[in-house]
Design an enzyme around this catalytic site. Structure first.
Site, short mmCIF file in Angstrom:
data_model
loop_
_atom_site.label_atom_id
_atom_site.label_comp_id
_atom_site.label_asym_id
_atom_site.label_seq_id
_atom_site.Cartn_x
_atom_site.Cartn_y
_atom_site.Cartn_z
N GLN A 3 0.83 -1.21 0.00
CA GLN A 3 0.00 0.00 0.00
C GLN A 3 0.86 1.25 0.00
O GLN A 3 0.58 2.23 0.70
CB GLN A 3 -0.94 -0.01 1.21
CG GLN A 3 -1.92 -1.16 1.17
CD GLN A 3 -2.82 -1.19 2.38
OE1 GLN A 3 -2.92 -0.23 3.13
NE2 GLN A 3 -3.52 -2.29 2.55
N CYS A 4 1.89 1.25 -0.82
CA CYS A 4 2.87 2.32 -0.87
C CYS A 4 2.77 3.04 -2.22
O CYS A 4 2.35 2.45 -3.22
CB CYS A 4 4.26 1.70 -0.71
SG CYS A 4 5.66 2.83 -0.80
#
Length: 166
Positions: free
Chosen positions: A35-36
């Site tokens: 989730q970057c």
């Protein structure tokens, strides 16, 4: 003097693996997160792996949740995400810490070999370490350096053949 081959890590499936299994290969070690902002780099990492693996290159992914909780899932969720969204086939390992008192010994060694701008700390997810066929660190690359920008460095490292063993 230690090399990458002196370390082991737990694969995402739960088995312990000696990094000596990658002896004589060029290795790109990356701390990853699902989730970057840099998560789309999985596609570039997979492309590098697919392009150069037959020449003795591999990518080793180490999920890390130390940066803004960007890897909240467990190993099963991470493995599923990587395989279904980015079709990752390169080796993935269990979630680790890369900084602090619980940092994985591999990452303590990597940071000693190539300190970086933050005095040896990993700045963020998708920091990359390129390892030569001799097991030593060739370079450290910031998260903003996309996998594609490393192609020349990887091909140069692949051109260096391993020294004969006794």
């Amino acid at each position: 003097m230690p090399t990458v081959y002196d370390f082991s890590a737990t694969r995402i499936e739960g088995t312990e693996q000696s990094l000596d299994e990658y002896r004589d290969q060029v290795i790109l070690i990356v701390n990853t997160a699902s989730q970057c902002t840099y998560t789309p780099q999985y596609a570039g990492l997979q492309k590098l792996y697919k392009t150069y693996r037959k020449q003795g290159f591999t990518v080793l992914g180490f999920p890390c949740d130390q940066f803004a909780h960007e890897e909240p899932g467990d190993e099963n969720e991470i493995a599923n995400f990587c395989s279904t969204i980015y079709h990752v086939t390169f080796p993935m390992f269990a979630k680790i810490d890369v900084n602090g008192s619980r940092a994985h010994p591999l990452y303590n060694w990597l940071k000693r070999e190539q300190g970086g701008l933050l005095g040896g700390r990993i700045k963020w997810n998708f920091t990359k370490f390129l390892i030569g066929r001799d097991g030593n660190v060739i370079g450290r690359y910031a998260p903003s350096n996309t996998p594609e920008k490393l192609t020349d460095k990887i091909t140069a490292a692949l051109a260096i053949q391993p020294a004969p063993r006794d």
